[in-house]
Design a protein around this motif. Sequence first.
Motif, PDB file in Angstrom:
ATOM      1  N   LEU A  46       0.965  -1.161  -0.051  1.00  0.00           N
ATOM      2  CA  LEU A  46       0.051  -0.054  -0.117  1.00  0.00           C
ATOM      3  C   LEU A  46       0.809   1.199  -0.041  1.00  0.00           C
ATOM      4  N   THR A  47       0.578   2.218  -1.008  1.00  0.00           N
ATOM      5  CA  THR A  47       1.257   3.375  -1.117  1.00  0.00           C
ATOM      6  C   THR A  47       0.251   4.459  -0.898  1.00  0.00           C
ATOM      7  N   VAL A  48       0.384   5.337   0.125  1.00  0.00           N
ATOM      8  CA  VAL A  48      -0.709   6.427   0.220  1.00  0.00           C
ATOM      9  C   VAL A  48       0.297   7.700   0.396  1.00  0.00           C
ATOM     10  N   ARG A  49       0.300   8.715  -0.577  1.00  0.00           N
ATOM     11  CA  ARG A  49       0.955   9.824  -0.689  1.00  0.00           C
ATOM     12  C   ARG A  49       0.231  11.131  -0.771  1.00  0.00           C
ATOM     13  N   VAL A  50       0.599  12.078  -0.312  1.00  0.00           N
ATOM     14  CA  VAL A  50      -0.014  13.602  -0.444  1.00  0.00           C
ATOM     15  C   VAL A  50       0.244  13.948  -1.916  1.00  0.00           C
ATOM     16  N   VAL A  51      -0.875  14.344  -2.520  1.00  0.00           N
ATOM     17  CA  VAL A  51      -0.716  14.681  -3.887  1.00  0.00           C
ATOM     18  C   VAL A  51      -0.140  16.161  -3.953  1.00  0.00           C
ATOM     19  N   PRO A  52       0.818  16.150  -4.699  1.00  0.00           N
ATOM     20  CA  PRO A  52       1.940  17.475  -4.566  1.00  0.00           C
ATOM     21  C   PRO A  52       0.802  18.838  -4.846  1.00  0.00           C
ATOM     22  N   ASP A  53       1.128  19.738  -4.063  1.00  0.00           N
ATOM     23  CA  ASP A  53       0.458  21.100  -4.195  1.00  0.00           C
ATOM     24  C   ASP A  53      -1.104  20.930  -3.917  1.00  0.00           C
ATOM     25  N   SER A  54      -1.665  20.047  -3.144  1.00  0.00           N
ATOM     26  CA  SER A  54      -3.165  19.831  -2.944  1.00  0.00           C
ATOM     27  C   SER A  54      -3.308  20.479  -1.632  1.00  0.00           C
ATOM     28  N   GLY A  55      -2.276  20.933  -0.767  1.00  0.00           N
ATOM     29  CA  GLY A  55      -2.620  21.522   0.533  1.00  0.00           C
ATOM     30  C   GLY A  55      -3.178  22.951   0.544  1.00  0.00           C
ATOM     31  N   THR A  56      -4.057  23.239   1.379  1.00  0.00           N
ATOM     32  CA  THR A  56      -4.721  24.595   1.267  1.00  0.00           C
ATOM     33  C   THR A  56      -4.681  24.964   2.826  1.00  0.00           C
ATOM     34  N   GLY A  57      -5.066  26.320   2.890  1.00  0.00           N
ATOM     35  CA  GLY A  57      -5.042  27.065   4.327  1.00  0.00           C
ATOM     36  C   GLY A  57      -3.505  27.105   4.822  1.00  0.00           C
ATOM     37  N   GLU A  58      -3.460  26.741   6.095  1.00  0.00           N
ATOM     38  CA  GLU A  58      -2.073  26.657   6.737  1.00  0.00           C
ATOM     39  C   GLU A  58      -1.524  25.214   6.321  1.00  0.00           C
ATOM     40  N   LEU A  59      -1.865  24.579   5.570  1.00  0.00           N
ATOM     41  CA  LEU A  59      -1.337  23.161   5.141  1.00  0.00           C
ATOM     42  C   LEU A  59      -0.662  23.449   3.757  1.00  0.00           C
ATOM     43  N   THR A  60      -0.766  24.645   3.124  1.00  0.00           N
ATOM     44  CA  THR A  60      -0.234  24.699   1.755  1.00  0.00           C
ATOM     45  C   THR A  60       1.239  24.290   1.889  1.00  0.00           C
ATOM     46  N   GLY A  61       1.723  23.644   0.813  1.00  0.00           N
ATOM     47  CA  GLY A  61       3.299  23.145   0.673  1.00  0.00           C
ATOM     48  C   GLY A  61       3.350  21.649   1.476  1.00  0.00           C
ATOM     49  N   LEU A  62       2.000  21.345   1.856  1.00  0.00           N
ATOM     50  CA  LEU A  62       2.424  19.822   2.559  1.00  0.00           C
ATOM     51  C   LEU A  62       2.944  18.899   1.806  1.00  0.00           C
ATOM     52  N   THR A  63       3.853  18.011   2.113  1.00  0.00           N
ATOM     53  CA  THR A  63       4.286  16.725   1.427  1.00  0.00           C
ATOM     54  C   THR A  63       4.226  15.609   2.537  1.00  0.00           C
ATOM     55  N   GLY A  64       4.308  14.444   2.105  1.00  0.00           N
ATOM     56  CA  GLY A  64       4.384  13.248   2.827  1.00  0.00           C
ATOM     57  C   GLY A  64       3.800  12.012   2.478  1.00  0.00           C
ATOM     58  N   SER A  65       4.091  10.989   3.376  1.00  0.00           N
ATOM     59  CA  SER A  65       3.536   9.488   2.958  1.00  0.00           C
ATOM     60  C   SER A  65       2.853   9.170   4.192  1.00  0.00           C
ATOM     61  N   PHE A  66       1.504   8.554   4.045  1.00  0.00           N
ATOM     62  CA  PHE A  66       0.553   7.990   5.050  1.00  0.00           C
ATOM     63  C   PHE A  66       0.635   6.367   5.099  1.00  0.00           C
TER      64      PHE A  66
END
Length: 133
Positions: free
Chosen positions: A89-109
């Motif tokens: 299982l691979t779960v990743r943050v979609v690039p540039d999908s963060g909004t508000g104070e989470l703008t720029g968020l990257t990572g793996s879940f």
Amino acid sequence: MTRRAAGTFTTAFEPLTSDDDFIGRMRVRKTIAGDLTGEGLAEMMSVGTAVEGSAGYVAIDRITGTLDGRAGSFVLQHFGLMDRGAGTLTVRVVPDSGTGELTGLTGSFAIVNEGGVHSYTFDYELPTGSAST
């Protein structure tokens, strides 16, 4: 600097119609607790095969909530396979999908389901000035 969030979540599944009897579709609602708190709404497509223990799924999952004291939303993309019982299982943050104070968020879940209880660890980064120190 990479940070780690951990916690649990509950899910509720709602079957959706599909034009193909082979492909299943679901709406998944999540309630997330722990270092990340909030709600998730996903659409998932899945398929099983004639071989027991072999299947696959993909999902797009919009999370709205608070992470490390920062409010906003972001999107996770899931890619899961079962190969004769061996799962990946691979779960990743979609690039540039963060909004508000989470703008720029990257990572793996990472998701663990043990005894019907879902838990997560989320290794993430926020741009300088966004994450608490």
